[in-house]
Design a protein around this motif. Structure first.
Motif, PDB file in Angstrom:
ATOM      1  N   VAL A 250     -11.766   2.966  -2.670  1.00 24.84           N
ATOM      2  CA  VAL A 250     -11.129   3.886  -1.742  1.00 24.84           C
ATOM      3  C   VAL A 250     -12.019   5.114  -1.596  1.00 24.84           C
ATOM      4  CG1 VAL A 250      -9.751   4.935  -3.599  1.00 24.84           C
ATOM      5  CG2 VAL A 250      -9.046   5.221  -1.214  1.00 24.84           C
ATOM      6  N   ALA A 251     -12.198   5.544  -0.348  1.00 29.05           N
ATOM      7  CA  ALA A 251     -12.873   6.806  -0.079  1.00 29.05           C
ATOM      8  C   ALA A 251     -11.804   7.882   0.044  1.00 29.05           C
ATOM      9  CB  ALA A 251     -13.685   6.711   1.210  1.00 29.05           C
ATOM     10  N   LEU A 252     -11.896   8.925  -0.770  1.00 30.85           N
ATOM     11  CA  LEU A 252     -10.890   9.977  -0.715  1.00 30.85           C
ATOM     12  C   LEU A 252     -10.877  10.600   0.676  1.00 30.85           C
ATOM     13  CD1 LEU A 252     -11.312  11.776  -4.163  1.00 30.85           C
ATOM     14  CD2 LEU A 252      -9.795   9.878  -3.535  1.00 30.85           C
ATOM     15  N   GLY A 256     -14.682  11.598   1.003  1.00 27.03           N
ATOM     16  CA  GLY A 256     -15.578  10.499   0.670  1.00 27.03           C
ATOM     17  C   GLY A 256     -15.923   9.643   1.871  1.00 27.03           C
ATOM     18  N   SER A 257     -16.885   8.766   1.669  1.00 22.67           N
ATOM     19  CA  SER A 257     -17.331   7.834   2.699  1.00 22.67           C
ATOM     20  C   SER A 257     -17.633   6.499   2.047  1.00 22.67           C
ATOM     21  CB  SER A 257     -18.583   8.364   3.405  1.00 22.67           C
ATOM     22  OG  SER A 257     -19.152   7.356   4.228  1.00 22.67           O
ATOM     23  N   LEU A 258     -17.357   5.430   2.793  1.00 21.26           N
ATOM     24  CA  LEU A 258     -17.642   4.082   2.309  1.00 21.26           C
ATOM     25  C   LEU A 258     -18.995   3.573   2.787  1.00 21.26           C
ATOM     26  CD1 LEU A 258     -14.137   2.429   2.851  1.00 21.26           C
ATOM     27  CD2 LEU A 258     -15.179   3.033   0.663  1.00 21.26           C
ATOM     28  N   SER A 275     -10.534   1.863   2.778  1.00 17.63           N
ATOM     29  CA  SER A 275     -10.699   1.001   1.616  1.00 17.63           C
ATOM     30  C   SER A 275     -11.785  -0.029   1.881  1.00 17.63           C
ATOM     31  CB  SER A 275      -9.390   0.287   1.267  1.00 17.63           C
ATOM     32  OG  SER A 275      -9.050  -0.664   2.260  1.00 17.63           O
ATOM     33  N   ALA A 276     -12.295  -0.605   0.812  1.00 22.48           N
ATOM     34  CA  ALA A 276     -13.315  -1.642   0.911  1.00 22.48           C
ATOM     35  C   ALA A 276     -13.183  -2.582  -0.269  1.00 22.48           C
ATOM     36  CB  ALA A 276     -14.720  -1.031   0.955  1.00 22.48           C
ATOM     37  N   GLN A 297      -9.981   1.546  -7.018  1.00 22.75           N
ATOM     38  CA  GLN A 297      -8.520   1.628  -7.085  1.00 22.75           C
ATOM     39  C   GLN A 297      -7.915   0.446  -6.343  1.00 22.75           C
ATOM     40  OE1 GLN A 297      -6.356   4.828  -4.926  1.00 22.75           O
ATOM     41  NE2 GLN A 297      -5.407   5.294  -6.907  1.00 22.75           N
ATOM     42  N   ASP A 298      -7.008  -0.250  -6.994  1.00 27.64           N
ATOM     43  CA  ASP A 298      -6.348  -1.378  -6.353  1.00 27.64           C
ATOM     44  C   ASP A 298      -5.660  -0.937  -5.071  1.00 27.64           C
ATOM     45  OD1 ASP A 298      -5.287  -4.272  -6.601  1.00 27.64           O
ATOM     46  OD2 ASP A 298      -3.468  -3.079  -6.275  1.00 27.64           O
TER      47      ASP A 298
END
Length: 519
Positions: A250-252, A256-258, A275-276, A297-298
């Protein structure tokens, strides 16, 4: 049981795993004892391996040694495999391929322990509890290679016996060699057919086939029905527990960035934005992961946090910002996501954790979020409602639970838990929910979350709380999860609560109830 595995004779080794000559050994001194003072095996099968003495493997393959050390730490220190394994991999400097082999071998041997023990008990001339625990762990490692991984039998035997000779002793290695040769005489399916022959108890059959304790099989079947699913899904659910889970990222939000993860081979998540899905490996090499703006994170945890954050609550006085509470925040995964969401909306977050060392982990998880957004409290969550009555607009209470919803990620936990844990945790879960309900404002919402589908930890706790008060109402948690997910229909709702499932949604079995305190 899962049959995933590696496709070679051993990490970094030729598929043959050693030459296959047969040599004659002279008479051995049967009075000699091993380093622990135990006599060598006196069974009828005395050969160490089929190889001549000069050709036997006498060293521990690093990947198998890592798996052995993980199983030993779990048994001796009550350690968690997912915490021990990365450190062991780094300590032995395994490359990506060997690390993958060690991971499958560690997790697979731990997941399959009950079934492997049932098979081993047919191959050993004494009760398993009379074996040296280290010998039993080596046998479990060998059994998993032979029965559930794509490792040639001769390589699995040679390398496991070599591991035992190197780290346990020559005497036990003879026993391990003899027992594993008996194990290798049948496939996993053939062993299962032998074990269940004449068995009429479907719970016992499912327990052996899917390597779950019988009480968990019964509990999961009950949970399916309680949450509106047919009991016939039990085999699919237990199989999903045994599948190696994909790593969720997860990118906050807003921080954040994926991009880096996607460039590294991750694929965009299909259930929730930001998410990724990653194939794993050493994610610590990604700068965004090191910075904490991208986290493991699930996706089920992501969904329940986003659902609570998105529920409508009454607008406060102009200039007053929303106050959020994470009542049971350790180790900080949901707190970090909630903190980032709170920052985007001008809210603040109080993260509470009773254990000081876990409170430190919460602070570390939140470090990527600007410090004026959050605060960490170290204290008993049951006191927060009394100390801060009616203060918070949103409260997440992710209570301590049996963890039955995360068995795929915690392979050893199924053999540690017992029905007594449910009875012990019930009062604490009710007290924490009561504290959360005291701490929330009129009009505010409490999100009650467990990583367990067991009705004693989910529906029963929520129903007890709502029945005791006339100022509470349940919101539609299934609809809230649908609204928080990417376009599509999760179908996780039943009544007004919601339950995610690994075999349906590909997530941990997270439960969510949303409770509003009436204004």
């Amino acid at each position: 049981m899962s049959g995933t595995g590696n496709n070679a004779g051993g990490p970094g080794k030729p598929a043959g795993g050693g030459q296959r000559g047969r040599g004659k050994g002279g008479p051995r001194d049967t009075s000699r004892r091993n380093a622990q003072g135990r006599e060598r095996n006196r069974g009828p099968q005395r050969n160490y391996t089929e190889s001549a003495p000069s050709q036997r493997t006498r060293r521990a393959d690093p990947a198998r040694l890592v798996a052995f050390e993980v199983l030993r730490a779990v048994a001796q220190e009550d350690a968690y495999a997912n915490l021990v394994l990365p450190a062991r991999i780094r300590n032995h400097r395994l490359d990506k391929r060997d690390a993958g082999f060690a991971t499958e071998l560690s997790y697979g041997a731990l997941r399959g322990q009950g079934t492997y023990d049932a098979i081993l008990s047919r191959c050993v001339d004494r009760p398993l509890d009379r074996l040296d625990p280290a010998v039993l762990d080596a046998l479990r490692i060998g059994a998993h290679q032979l029965l559930a991984m794509r490792v040639p039998a001769h390589a699995a035997l040679d390398q496991t016996v070599g591991l035992a000779r190197a780290v346990i002793g020559a005497g036990p290695s003879a026993l391990i060699n003899a027992v594993l040769r008996k194990v290798s005489a049948r496939s996993l399916e053939e062993w299962l057919e032998l074990l269940i022959a004449g068995e009429s108890d479907q719970t016992r059959i499912a327990s052996l086939r899917h390597a779950h304790p019988e009480w968990i099989v019964r509990a999961m079947r009950q949970a399916l029905v309680a949450h509106g699913r047919p009991a016939t899904e039990i085999d699919d659910l237990l199989s999903a527990d045994n599948a190696a889970p994909v790593v969720n990222l997860v990118a906050l939000p807003g921080l954040g960035s994926l991009d880096e993860a996607l460039d590294d081979g991750a694929t965009p998540g299909e259930l929730v934005e930001g998410s990724a899905l990653s194939s794993g490996g050493d994610l610590g090499r990604l700068s965004s992961v090191r910075a904490g703006t991208t986290r493991v994170q699930d996706v089920g945890s992501q969904l329940v946090a986003r659902a609570l954050a998105a529920v409508e609550v009454p607008a406060g006085e102009p200039g007053n910002h929303e106050a959020w509470l994470d009542l049971c925040a350790g180790p900080g995964g949901k707190a970090a996501l909630l903190g980032a969401l709170a920052r985007e909306r001008g809210a603040t977050l109080l993260a509470n954790e009773p254990a000081p060392h876990r409170a430190k982990l919460v602070s570390q998880a939140l470090a990527a979020v600007p410090g004026d957004t959050w605060q960490v409290r170290t204290g008993d969550g049951r006191d927060v409602g009394t100390e801060n009555p009616g203060r918070f607009d949103r409260v997440l209470v992710d209570v301590p639970c049996s963890g039955l919803g995360a068995l795929r990620r915690r392979p050893e936990s199924r053999w540690r838990r017992s029905p007594k844990d449910l009875a012990d945790l019930g009062p604490l879960q009710r007290e924490l929910l009561a504290s959360a309900l005291a701490a929330v404002k009129p009009g505010g919402v409490v999100g009650y979350v467990t990583c367990s589908p067991h009705p004693a930890e989910t529906i029963a706790v929520v129903e007890d709380a709502v029945k005791k008060r006339d100022d509470l109402e349940l919101l539609d948690a299934g609809a809230a999860l649908d609204a928080a997910s990417l376009p599509g229909h999760l179908g996780a709702g039943h009544g007004l609560t919601a339950q995610l499932w690994p075999h349906i949604h590909g997530t941990d079995a997270m439960f969510l109830a949303l409770i509003r305190k009436k204004a």
